[in-house]
Motif scaffolding. Structure first.
Motif, PDB file in Angstrom:
ATOM      1  N   GLY A   1     108.756 132.391  12.172  1.00 22.66           N
ATOM      2  CA  GLY A   1     108.653 131.020  11.693  1.00 22.66           C
ATOM      3  C   GLY A   1     107.214 130.555  11.559  1.00 22.66           C
ATOM      4  N   LYS A   2     106.335 131.081  12.414  1.00 26.60           N
ATOM      5  CA  LYS A   2     104.923 130.716  12.345  1.00 26.60           C
ATOM      6  C   LYS A   2     104.307 131.136  11.008  1.00 26.60           C
ATOM      7  CE  LYS A   2     100.538 131.281  14.846  1.00 26.60           C
ATOM      8  NZ  LYS A   2      99.786 130.978  13.691  1.00 26.60           N
ATOM      9  N   ALA A   3     104.707 132.294  10.505  1.00 23.60           N
ATOM     10  CA  ALA A   3     104.170 132.768   9.222  1.00 23.60           C
ATOM     11  C   ALA A   3     104.557 131.818   8.102  1.00 23.60           C
ATOM     12  CB  ALA A   3     104.678 134.176   8.922  1.00 23.60           C
TER      13      ALA A   3
ATOM     14  N   ARG B   1      95.376 134.938   0.725  1.00 24.36           N
ATOM     15  CA  ARG B   1      95.169 136.152   1.538  1.00 24.36           C
ATOM     16  C   ARG B   1      94.090 135.916   2.591  1.00 24.36           C
ATOM     17  NH1 ARG B   1      95.709 138.961  -3.494  1.00 24.36           N
ATOM     18  NH2 ARG B   1      97.731 139.980  -3.526  1.00 24.36           N
ATOM     19  N   VAL B   2      93.012 135.281   2.174  1.00 24.49           N
ATOM     20  CA  VAL B   2      91.923 135.003   3.110  1.00 24.49           C
ATOM     21  C   VAL B   2      92.406 134.041   4.197  1.00 24.49           C
ATOM     22  CG1 VAL B   2      89.683 133.848   3.342  1.00 24.49           C
ATOM     23  CG2 VAL B   2      90.066 135.471   1.482  1.00 24.49           C
ATOM     24  N   GLU B   3      93.103 132.999   3.782  1.00 27.81           N
ATOM     25  CA  GLU B   3      93.588 131.995   4.723  1.00 27.81           C
ATOM     26  C   GLU B   3      94.620 132.570   5.696  1.00 27.81           C
ATOM     27  OE1 GLU B   3      93.804 128.378   6.584  1.00 27.81           O
ATOM     28  OE2 GLU B   3      92.465 128.834   4.918  1.00 27.81           O
ATOM     29  N   MET B   4      95.524 133.384   5.155  1.00 33.48           N
ATOM     30  CA  MET B   4      96.613 133.922   5.969  1.00 33.48           C
ATOM     31  C   MET B   4      96.216 135.191   6.699  1.00 33.48           C
ATOM     32  SD  MET B   4      99.263 131.951   5.492  1.00 33.48           S
ATOM     33  CE  MET B   4     100.497 133.021   6.172  1.00 33.48           C
ATOM     34  N   GLY B   5      95.260 135.884   6.174  1.00 33.98           N
ATOM     35  CA  GLY B   5      94.901 137.175   6.746  1.00 33.98           C
ATOM     36  C   GLY B   5      95.751 138.257   6.112  1.00 33.98           C
ATOM     37  N   GLU B   6      95.238 139.440   6.067  1.00 25.50           N
ATOM     38  CA  GLU B   6      95.922 140.560   5.406  1.00 25.50           C
ATOM     39  C   GLU B   6      97.203 140.961   6.093  1.00 25.50           C
ATOM     40  OE1 GLU B   6      95.201 141.879   2.463  1.00 25.50           O
ATOM     41  OE2 GLU B   6      93.486 140.563   2.252  1.00 25.50           O
TER      42      GLU B   6
ATOM     43  N   LEU C   1     101.932 129.717   5.885  1.00 26.87           N
ATOM     44  CA  LEU C   1     101.920 129.823   4.433  1.00 26.87           C
ATOM     45  C   LEU C   1     102.064 128.452   3.787  1.00 26.87           C
ATOM     46  CD1 LEU C   1     101.781 131.518   1.896  1.00 26.87           C
ATOM     47  CD2 LEU C   1     104.248 131.937   2.102  1.00 26.87           C
ATOM     48  N   ARG C   2     102.969 127.642   4.294  1.00 25.35           N
ATOM     49  CA  ARG C   2     103.129 126.282   3.756  1.00 25.35           C
ATOM     50  C   ARG C   2     101.820 125.499   3.862  1.00 25.35           C
ATOM     51  NH1 ARG C   2     108.087 126.744   6.760  1.00 25.35           N
ATOM     52  NH2 ARG C   2     109.802 126.988   5.311  1.00 25.35           N
ATOM     53  N   ASP C   3     101.193 125.593   5.037  1.00 28.39           N
ATOM     54  CA  ASP C   3      99.919 124.886   5.242  1.00 28.39           C
ATOM     55  C   ASP C   3      98.845 125.415   4.299  1.00 28.39           C
ATOM     56  OD1 ASP C   3     101.079 123.354   7.230  1.00 28.39           O
ATOM     57  OD2 ASP C   3     100.258 124.547   8.880  1.00 28.39           O
ATOM     58  N   ALA C   4      98.792 126.725   4.136  1.00 27.19           N
ATOM     59  CA  ALA C   4      97.783 127.335   3.266  1.00 27.19           C
ATOM     60  C   ALA C   4      97.995 126.907   1.812  1.00 27.19           C
ATOM     61  CB  ALA C   4      97.817 128.856   3.390  1.00 27.19           C
ATOM     62  N   ILE C   5      99.228 126.860   1.364  1.00 23.40           N
ATOM     63  CA  ILE C   5      99.519 126.419  -0.010  1.00 23.40           C
ATOM     64  C   ILE C   5      99.142 124.960  -0.189  1.00 23.40           C
ATOM     65  CG2 ILE C   5     101.387 125.956  -1.661  1.00 23.40           C
ATOM     66  CD1 ILE C   5     102.722 128.538  -0.614  1.00 23.40           C
ATOM     67  N   ASP C   6      99.446 124.138   0.814  1.00 16.67           N
ATOM     68  CA  ASP C   6      99.099 122.713   0.731  1.00 16.67           C
ATOM     69  C   ASP C   6      97.600 122.478   0.668  1.00 16.67           C
ATOM     70  OD1 ASP C   6     101.667 121.766   0.623  1.00 16.67           O
ATOM     71  OD2 ASP C   6     101.817 121.387   2.775  1.00 16.67           O
ATOM     72  N   GLU C   7      96.815 123.403   1.209  1.00 15.41           N
ATOM     73  CA  GLU C   7      95.361 123.252   1.207  1.00 15.41           C
ATOM     74  C   GLU C   7      94.706 123.714  -0.094  1.00 15.41           C
ATOM     75  OE1 GLU C   7      93.549 121.639   3.482  1.00 15.41           O
ATOM     76  OE2 GLU C   7      95.492 121.173   4.382  1.00 15.41           O
ATOM     77  N   LEU C   8      95.463 124.384  -0.952  1.00 16.15           N
ATOM     78  CA  LEU C   8      94.906 124.836  -2.225  1.00 16.15           C
ATOM     79  C   LEU C   8      94.563 123.655  -3.119  1.00 16.15           C
ATOM     80  CD1 LEU C   8      97.354 127.760  -3.124  1.00 16.15           C
ATOM     81  CD2 LEU C   8      94.972 127.978  -2.402  1.00 16.15           C
TER      82      LEU C   8
ATOM     83  N   THR D   1      93.944 133.977 -14.252  1.00 20.26           N
ATOM     84  CA  THR D   1      92.747 133.911 -13.414  1.00 20.26           C
ATOM     85  C   THR D   1      92.966 132.986 -12.224  1.00 20.26           C
ATOM     86  OG1 THR D   1      91.328 134.347 -15.332  1.00 20.26           O
ATOM     87  CG2 THR D   1      90.281 133.331 -13.405  1.00 20.26           C
ATOM     88  N   ARG D   2      93.555 131.823 -12.491  1.00 19.64           N
ATOM     89  CA  ARG D   2      93.811 130.856 -11.406  1.00 19.64           C
ATOM     90  C   ARG D   2      94.866 131.390 -10.429  1.00 19.64           C
ATOM     91  NH1 ARG D   2      93.639 125.308 -14.976  1.00 19.64           N
ATOM     92  NH2 ARG D   2      91.368 125.230 -15.140  1.00 19.64           N
ATOM     93  N   LEU D   3      95.851 132.088 -10.938  1.00 19.58           N
ATOM     94  CA  LEU D   3      96.876 132.664 -10.072  1.00 19.58           C
ATOM     95  C   LEU D   3      96.243 133.681  -9.127  1.00 19.58           C
ATOM     96  CD1 LEU D   3      99.808 133.149  -9.191  1.00 19.58           C
ATOM     97  CD2 LEU D   3     100.013 134.775 -11.086  1.00 19.58           C
ATOM     98  N   TYR D   4      95.431 134.591  -9.663  1.00 22.09           N
ATOM     99  CA  TYR D   4      94.789 135.598  -8.825  1.00 22.09           C
ATOM    100  C   TYR D   4      93.813 134.958  -7.843  1.00 22.09           C
ATOM    101  CZ  TYR D   4      96.938 138.799 -12.123  1.00 22.09           C
ATOM    102  OH  TYR D   4      97.847 139.468 -12.898  1.00 22.09           O
ATOM    103  N   ALA D   5      93.111 133.924  -8.264  1.00 21.12           N
ATOM    104  CA  ALA D   5      92.200 133.217  -7.361  1.00 21.12           C
ATOM    105  C   ALA D   5      92.976 132.548  -6.226  1.00 21.12           C
ATOM    106  CB  ALA D   5      91.377 132.186  -8.127  1.00 21.12           C
ATOM    107  N   ALA D   6      94.108 131.930  -6.570  1.00 17.91           N
ATOM    108  CA  ALA D   6      94.936 131.276  -5.555  1.00 17.91           C
ATOM    109  C   ALA D   6      95.486 132.301  -4.571  1.00 17.91           C
ATOM    110  CB  ALA D   6      96.070 130.503  -6.222  1.00 17.91           C
TER     111      ALA D   6
END
Length: 165
Positions: free
Chosen positions: A99-101, A156-161, A105-112, A146-151
């Motif tokens: 559930g943490k993941a 990936r950076v925010e969530m970690g590999e 992910l939700r938080d990371a998407i909201d920060e975009l 380009t924007r999709l790959y950047a997002a």
């Protein structure tokens, strides 16, 4: 096609796909009442401007663009509102044993930034193709890619590999 025929077509489309429109609005504001307000305002805008719909084959992208723009306008006016309805929370991201993941992910998407968030939501939550997203956002296909790959890179950076986004 007459204006009345277009009006009826738009009306039928809105009713038939009401859950998808709500889901799209909710993915921006994370609040049931605000999402319903956005959908309602989007419907009003669409019905008022039905004569601007030039080709019926673009109805879906035309209306999605109205919903996305209305949601972004709402966020600009009201700031980011993050009151999450628990009953709906699980419908926007795939279920996970961790559930943490999901929350991360939700938080990371909201920060975009809004442009990246829009593309992620439309591509992965609404399952739209790149060319449909380009039509909705008013950008060319290469810009969307380009924007999709950047997002995705930012996520990936925010969530970690370890989450393999």
């Amino acid at each position: 096609m007459t204006k009345d025929e277009k009006f009826k077509l738009v009306e039928d489309f809105i009713v038939e796909h009401q859950q998808a429109h709500y889901r799209l609005a909710y993915s921006y504001v994370k609040n049931k009442d605000n999402a319903l307000d956005i959908v309602q305002e989007s419907i009003l805008k669409a019905l008022r401007s039905v004569d601007r719909l030039e080709e019926v084959k673009f109805l879906k992208t035309w209306f999605y663009r109205i919903v996305v723009n209305t949601a972004i306008d709402f966020l600009r006016k009201n700031g980011r509102i993050s009151v999450m309805d628990d009953e709906i929370l699980g419908t926007h991201l795939p279920a996970s044993t961790d559930g943490k993941a999901d929350l991360d992910l939700r938080d990371a998407i909201d920060e975009l930034p809004a442009v990246h968030k829009t593309i992620i939501i439309l591509r992965f939550f609404e399952d739209l193709k790149i060319d449909e997203i380009a039509a909705i956002t008013g950008d060319n296909v290469n810009t969307v890619k380009t924007r999709l790959y950047a997002a995705l890179r930012k996520l990936r950076v925010e969530m970690g590999e370890e989450y393999n986004i």
